[in-house]
Design a protein around this motif. Structure first.
Motif, PDB file in Angstrom:
ATOM      1  N   ALA A   8       0.958  -1.241  -0.156  1.00  0.00           N
ATOM      2  CA  ALA A   8      -0.014   0.120  -0.240  1.00  0.00           C
ATOM      3  C   ALA A   8       0.670   1.182  -0.014  1.00  0.00           C
ATOM      4  CB  ALA A   8      -0.729   0.159   1.226  1.00  0.00           C
ATOM      5  N   ALA A   9       0.261   2.269  -0.591  1.00  0.00           N
ATOM      6  CA  ALA A   9       1.122   3.451  -0.985  1.00  0.00           C
ATOM      7  C   ALA A   9       1.655   4.124   0.656  1.00  0.00           C
ATOM      8  CB  ALA A   9       0.361   4.544  -1.785  1.00  0.00           C
ATOM      9  N   GLY A  10       2.971   4.467   0.840  1.00  0.00           N
ATOM     10  CA  GLY A  10       3.374   5.165   1.848  1.00  0.00           C
ATOM     11  C   GLY A  10       3.788   3.896   2.803  1.00  0.00           C
ATOM     12  N   SER A  11       3.561   2.564   2.658  1.00  0.00           N
ATOM     13  CA  SER A  11       4.028   1.581   3.564  1.00  0.00           C
ATOM     14  C   SER A  11       5.344   0.836   2.712  1.00  0.00           C
ATOM     15  CB  SER A  11       2.790   0.428   3.624  1.00  0.00           C
ATOM     16  OG  SER A  11       1.959   1.173   4.420  1.00  0.00           O
ATOM     17  N   SER A  12       6.159   0.222   3.624  1.00  0.00           N
ATOM     18  CA  SER A  12       7.265  -0.843   3.273  1.00  0.00           C
ATOM     19  C   SER A  12       6.522  -1.972   3.016  1.00  0.00           C
ATOM     20  CB  SER A  12       8.511  -0.552   4.329  1.00  0.00           C
ATOM     21  OG  SER A  12       8.078  -0.859   5.429  1.00  0.00           O
ATOM     22  N   ALA A  13       7.689  -2.932   2.587  1.00  0.00           N
ATOM     23  CA  ALA A  13       7.164  -4.354   2.322  1.00  0.00           C
ATOM     24  C   ALA A  13       8.219  -5.134   2.921  1.00  0.00           C
ATOM     25  CB  ALA A  13       7.085  -4.603   0.744  1.00  0.00           C
ATOM     26  N   THR A  14       7.656  -5.913   3.771  1.00  0.00           N
ATOM     27  CA  THR A  14       8.847  -7.093   4.225  1.00  0.00           C
ATOM     28  C   THR A  14       8.877  -8.153   2.942  1.00  0.00           C
ATOM     29  OG1 THR A  14       8.098  -6.705   6.422  1.00  0.00           O
ATOM     30  CG2 THR A  14       9.002  -9.084   5.842  1.00  0.00           C
ATOM     31  N   VAL A  15       9.857  -8.564   2.780  1.00  0.00           N
ATOM     32  CA  VAL A  15      10.517  -9.448   1.730  1.00  0.00           C
ATOM     33  C   VAL A  15      11.296 -10.566   2.147  1.00  0.00           C
ATOM     34  CG1 VAL A  15      11.242  -9.803  -0.759  1.00  0.00           C
ATOM     35  CG2 VAL A  15      10.332  -7.407  -0.065  1.00  0.00           C
ATOM     36  N   VAL A  68       9.548  -2.751  -5.146  1.00  0.00           N
ATOM     37  CA  VAL A  68       8.350  -2.618  -4.162  1.00  0.00           C
ATOM     38  C   VAL A  68       7.460  -1.643  -5.368  1.00  0.00           C
ATOM     39  CG1 VAL A  68       7.345  -2.063  -2.229  1.00  0.00           C
ATOM     40  CG2 VAL A  68       9.656  -3.226  -2.204  1.00  0.00           C
ATOM     41  N   ASN A  69       6.357  -2.228  -5.592  1.00  0.00           N
ATOM     42  CA  ASN A  69       5.471  -1.389  -6.166  1.00  0.00           C
ATOM     43  C   ASN A  69       4.243  -0.768  -5.505  1.00  0.00           C
ATOM     44  OD1 ASN A  69       6.293  -2.184  -9.004  1.00  0.00           O
ATOM     45  ND2 ASN A  69       5.707  -4.024  -8.578  1.00  0.00           N
ATOM     46  N   GLU A  70       4.066   0.468  -5.276  1.00  0.00           N
ATOM     47  CA  GLU A  70       3.008   1.193  -4.429  1.00  0.00           C
ATOM     48  C   GLU A  70       1.814   1.011  -5.189  1.00  0.00           C
ATOM     49  OE1 GLU A  70       4.655   4.647  -1.812  1.00  0.00           O
ATOM     50  OE2 GLU A  70       4.596   5.008  -3.708  1.00  0.00           O
ATOM     51  N   LEU A  71       0.753   0.513  -4.427  1.00  0.00           N
ATOM     52  CA  LEU A  71      -0.870   0.244  -4.684  1.00  0.00           C
ATOM     53  C   LEU A  71      -1.596   1.613  -3.992  1.00  0.00           C
ATOM     54  CD1 LEU A  71      -3.006  -1.068  -6.219  1.00  0.00           C
ATOM     55  CD2 LEU A  71      -3.252  -2.335  -3.976  1.00  0.00           C
ATOM     56  N   ARG A  72      -1.938   2.307  -5.197  1.00  0.00           N
ATOM     57  CA  ARG A  72      -2.604   3.722  -4.678  1.00  0.00           C
ATOM     58  C   ARG A  72      -3.941   3.698  -5.138  1.00  0.00           C
ATOM     59  NH1 ARG A  72       0.830   7.878  -3.010  1.00  0.00           N
ATOM     60  NH2 ARG A  72       2.953   7.653  -3.414  1.00  0.00           N
ATOM     61  N   ILE A  73      -4.850   4.456  -4.241  1.00  0.00           N
ATOM     62  CA  ILE A  73      -6.084   4.611  -4.726  1.00  0.00           C
ATOM     63  C   ILE A  73      -6.496   6.071  -4.689  1.00  0.00           C
ATOM     64  CG2 ILE A  73      -7.066   3.931  -2.406  1.00  0.00           C
ATOM     65  CD1 ILE A  73      -9.708   2.732  -3.987  1.00  0.00           C
ATOM     66  N   ALA A  74      -7.287   6.662  -5.416  1.00  0.00           N
ATOM     67  CA  ALA A  74      -7.707   8.204  -5.294  1.00  0.00           C
ATOM     68  C   ALA A  74      -9.259   8.103  -5.527  1.00  0.00           C
ATOM     69  CB  ALA A  74      -6.998   8.902  -6.271  1.00  0.00           C
ATOM     70  N   CYS A  75      -9.797   8.913  -4.587  1.00  0.00           N
ATOM     71  CA  CYS A  75     -11.389   9.174  -4.609  1.00  0.00           C
ATOM     72  C   CYS A  75     -11.574  10.676  -4.890  1.00  0.00           C
ATOM     73  CB  CYS A  75     -12.183   8.883  -3.327  1.00  0.00           C
ATOM     74  SG  CYS A  75     -12.506   6.974  -2.903  1.00  0.00           S
ATOM     75  N   ALA A  96      -7.216   3.654  -9.527  1.00  0.00           N
ATOM     76  CA  ALA A  96      -6.098   2.787  -8.559  1.00  0.00           C
ATOM     77  C   ALA A  96      -5.073   2.736  -9.515  1.00  0.00           C
ATOM     78  CB  ALA A  96      -6.529   1.726  -8.129  1.00  0.00           C
ATOM     79  N   THR A  97      -3.662   3.038  -8.959  1.00  0.00           N
ATOM     80  CA  THR A  97      -2.419   2.733  -9.776  1.00  0.00           C
ATOM     81  C   THR A  97      -1.574   1.756  -8.953  1.00  0.00           C
ATOM     82  OG1 THR A  97      -1.537   4.734  -8.872  1.00  0.00           O
ATOM     83  CG2 THR A  97      -2.598   5.031 -10.776  1.00  0.00           C
ATOM     84  N   LYS A  98      -0.967   0.865  -9.964  1.00  0.00           N
ATOM     85  CA  LYS A  98       0.167   0.106  -9.275  1.00  0.00           C
ATOM     86  C   LYS A  98       1.565   0.492 -10.004  1.00  0.00           C
ATOM     87  CE  LYS A  98       1.664  -4.600  -8.991  1.00  0.00           C
ATOM     88  NZ  LYS A  98       1.173  -6.195  -9.506  1.00  0.00           N
ATOM     89  N   ASP A  99       2.272   1.218  -9.184  1.00  0.00           N
ATOM     90  CA  ASP A  99       3.452   1.747  -9.772  1.00  0.00           C
ATOM     91  C   ASP A  99       3.203   2.583 -10.724  1.00  0.00           C
ATOM     92  OD1 ASP A  99       6.354   1.910  -9.732  1.00  0.00           O
ATOM     93  OD2 ASP A  99       6.670   0.347 -11.222  1.00  0.00           O
ATOM     94  N   THR A 129      -7.693  -3.962  -4.982  1.00  0.00           N
ATOM     95  CA  THR A 129      -6.799  -4.963  -4.302  1.00  0.00           C
ATOM     96  C   THR A 129      -5.975  -5.669  -5.301  1.00  0.00           C
ATOM     97  OG1 THR A 129      -8.693  -5.852  -2.927  1.00  0.00           O
ATOM     98  CG2 THR A 129      -7.019  -7.460  -3.311  1.00  0.00           C
ATOM     99  N   ASP A 130      -4.912  -6.028  -4.986  1.00  0.00           N
ATOM    100  CA  ASP A 130      -3.480  -6.545  -5.892  1.00  0.00           C
ATOM    101  C   ASP A 130      -2.970  -7.713  -4.750  1.00  0.00           C
ATOM    102  OD1 ASP A 130      -1.957  -6.668  -8.370  1.00  0.00           O
ATOM    103  OD2 ASP A 130      -0.461  -6.214  -6.757  1.00  0.00           O
ATOM    104  N   GLY A 131      -3.287  -8.991  -5.208  1.00  0.00           N
ATOM    105  CA  GLY A 131      -2.789 -10.023  -4.282  1.00  0.00           C
ATOM    106  C   GLY A 131      -3.363  -9.785  -2.713  1.00  0.00           C
TER     107      GLY A 131
END
Length: 268
Positions: A8-15, A68-75, A96-99, A129-131
């Motif tokens: 999610a946009a603004g978050s890091s990812a544990t890989v 790490v791709n950011e998933l963003r949503i805009a209302c 919504a955008t992914k990267d 939702t992505d994955g």
């Protein structure tokens, strides 16, 4: 191979990842990587380098990229619409955008764009939702009542006559609102049952609903005066009787009209 994950946009990812090494002879130690597996990766691309030594001290290494791709949503911003009925069609778009790719993932909202929204405030929630990663947003659609109440006045002007300088005039005025849930009442600058003077008087009536809309109507009350003039007559006679002439005079709005007396002119 490079690793691609979504967050999610603004978050890091544990890989998490696994790196292995092979050698014709036994290894001196295990493979080490920087950053290590299980680390948090920020959005974007990060290089991971891994290495290992064998028993002879030879060094082997490799590297790969974690994306790490950011998933963003805009209302949309909150939406306001006016209506002259009990609801309104409202269109909107949530994306919504992914990267940065707008077409990579779809958006689902609990209200349909272009659907009917009732008067008042409605919250619309949207998600993508992505994955196993989901993002959401919401906005408010406010539909304002812009319909003025309808005030019903007498369809014709009211005309009355009086032998006095004023007349009591009764009339019926009522108001209706297009929103059946609300009752509205009308107020006039001259109330029914009031005294109206001779001449023409404009009556204006207003009704307000809870949304601040005002409806109005008007009509005219015409009071016409009947004016009569009777003479005072004194007759002195020593005979059996005298013929008396009586001049009858009556007007309605300065127009002569006829009337009757209990004794006619010319009678003895």
């Amino acid at each position: 191979a490079n690793i691609s994950v979504t967050t999610a946009a603004g978050s890091s990812a544990t890989v998490d990842f696994s790196v292995t090494a092979t050698d014709s002879h036994s290894m001196k130690d295990t493979v080490a990587c920087d950053p290590i597996s299980g680390s948090s990766f920020n959005a974007g691309s990060s290089n991971v380098t891994c290495w290992v030594h064998d028993q002879a001290g030879n060094l082997g290494e490799c590297s790969f990229v974690v994306v790490v791709n950011e998933l963003r949503i805009a209302c949309p911003h909150n939406i306001e619409r006016d209506t002259d009925s009990s609801n309104a069609h409202v269109e909107f778009e949530a994306t919504a955008t992914k990267d940065g790719d707008k077409d990579a993932v779809g958006v689902s909202c609990d209200r349909e764009s272009g659907g009917l929204f009732a008067v008042g405030a409605s919250t619309v929630s949207c998600s993508a939702t992505d994955g196993n990663v989901s993002v959401s947003c919401s906005f408010i659609v406010t539909v304002n009542d812009a319909a003025a109440p309808v005030v019903h006045c007498p369809t014709n002007n009211i005309a009355v006559t009086t032998a006095d300088t004023t007349a009591i005039v009764d009339f019926l005025v009522h108001a209706t609102d297009r929103l059946a849930e609300e009752n509205v009442s009308a107020t006039c600058n001259h109330a029914s049952g009031s005294l109206f003077g001779v001449g023409s008087t404009i009556v204006r009536c207003l009704a307000n609903d809870s949304a601040g809309n005002t409806g109005e109507c008007s009509f005219i009350v015409i009071v016409k005066a009947i004016r009569m003039a009777c003479p005072n007559i004194s007759v002195d006679t020593s005979s059996n009787g005298s013929i008396v002439s009586i001049e009858k005079l009556a007007t309605l709005d300065d127009v002569s009209i006829s009337f009757f007396c209990n004794g006619e002119s010319g009678e003895v």
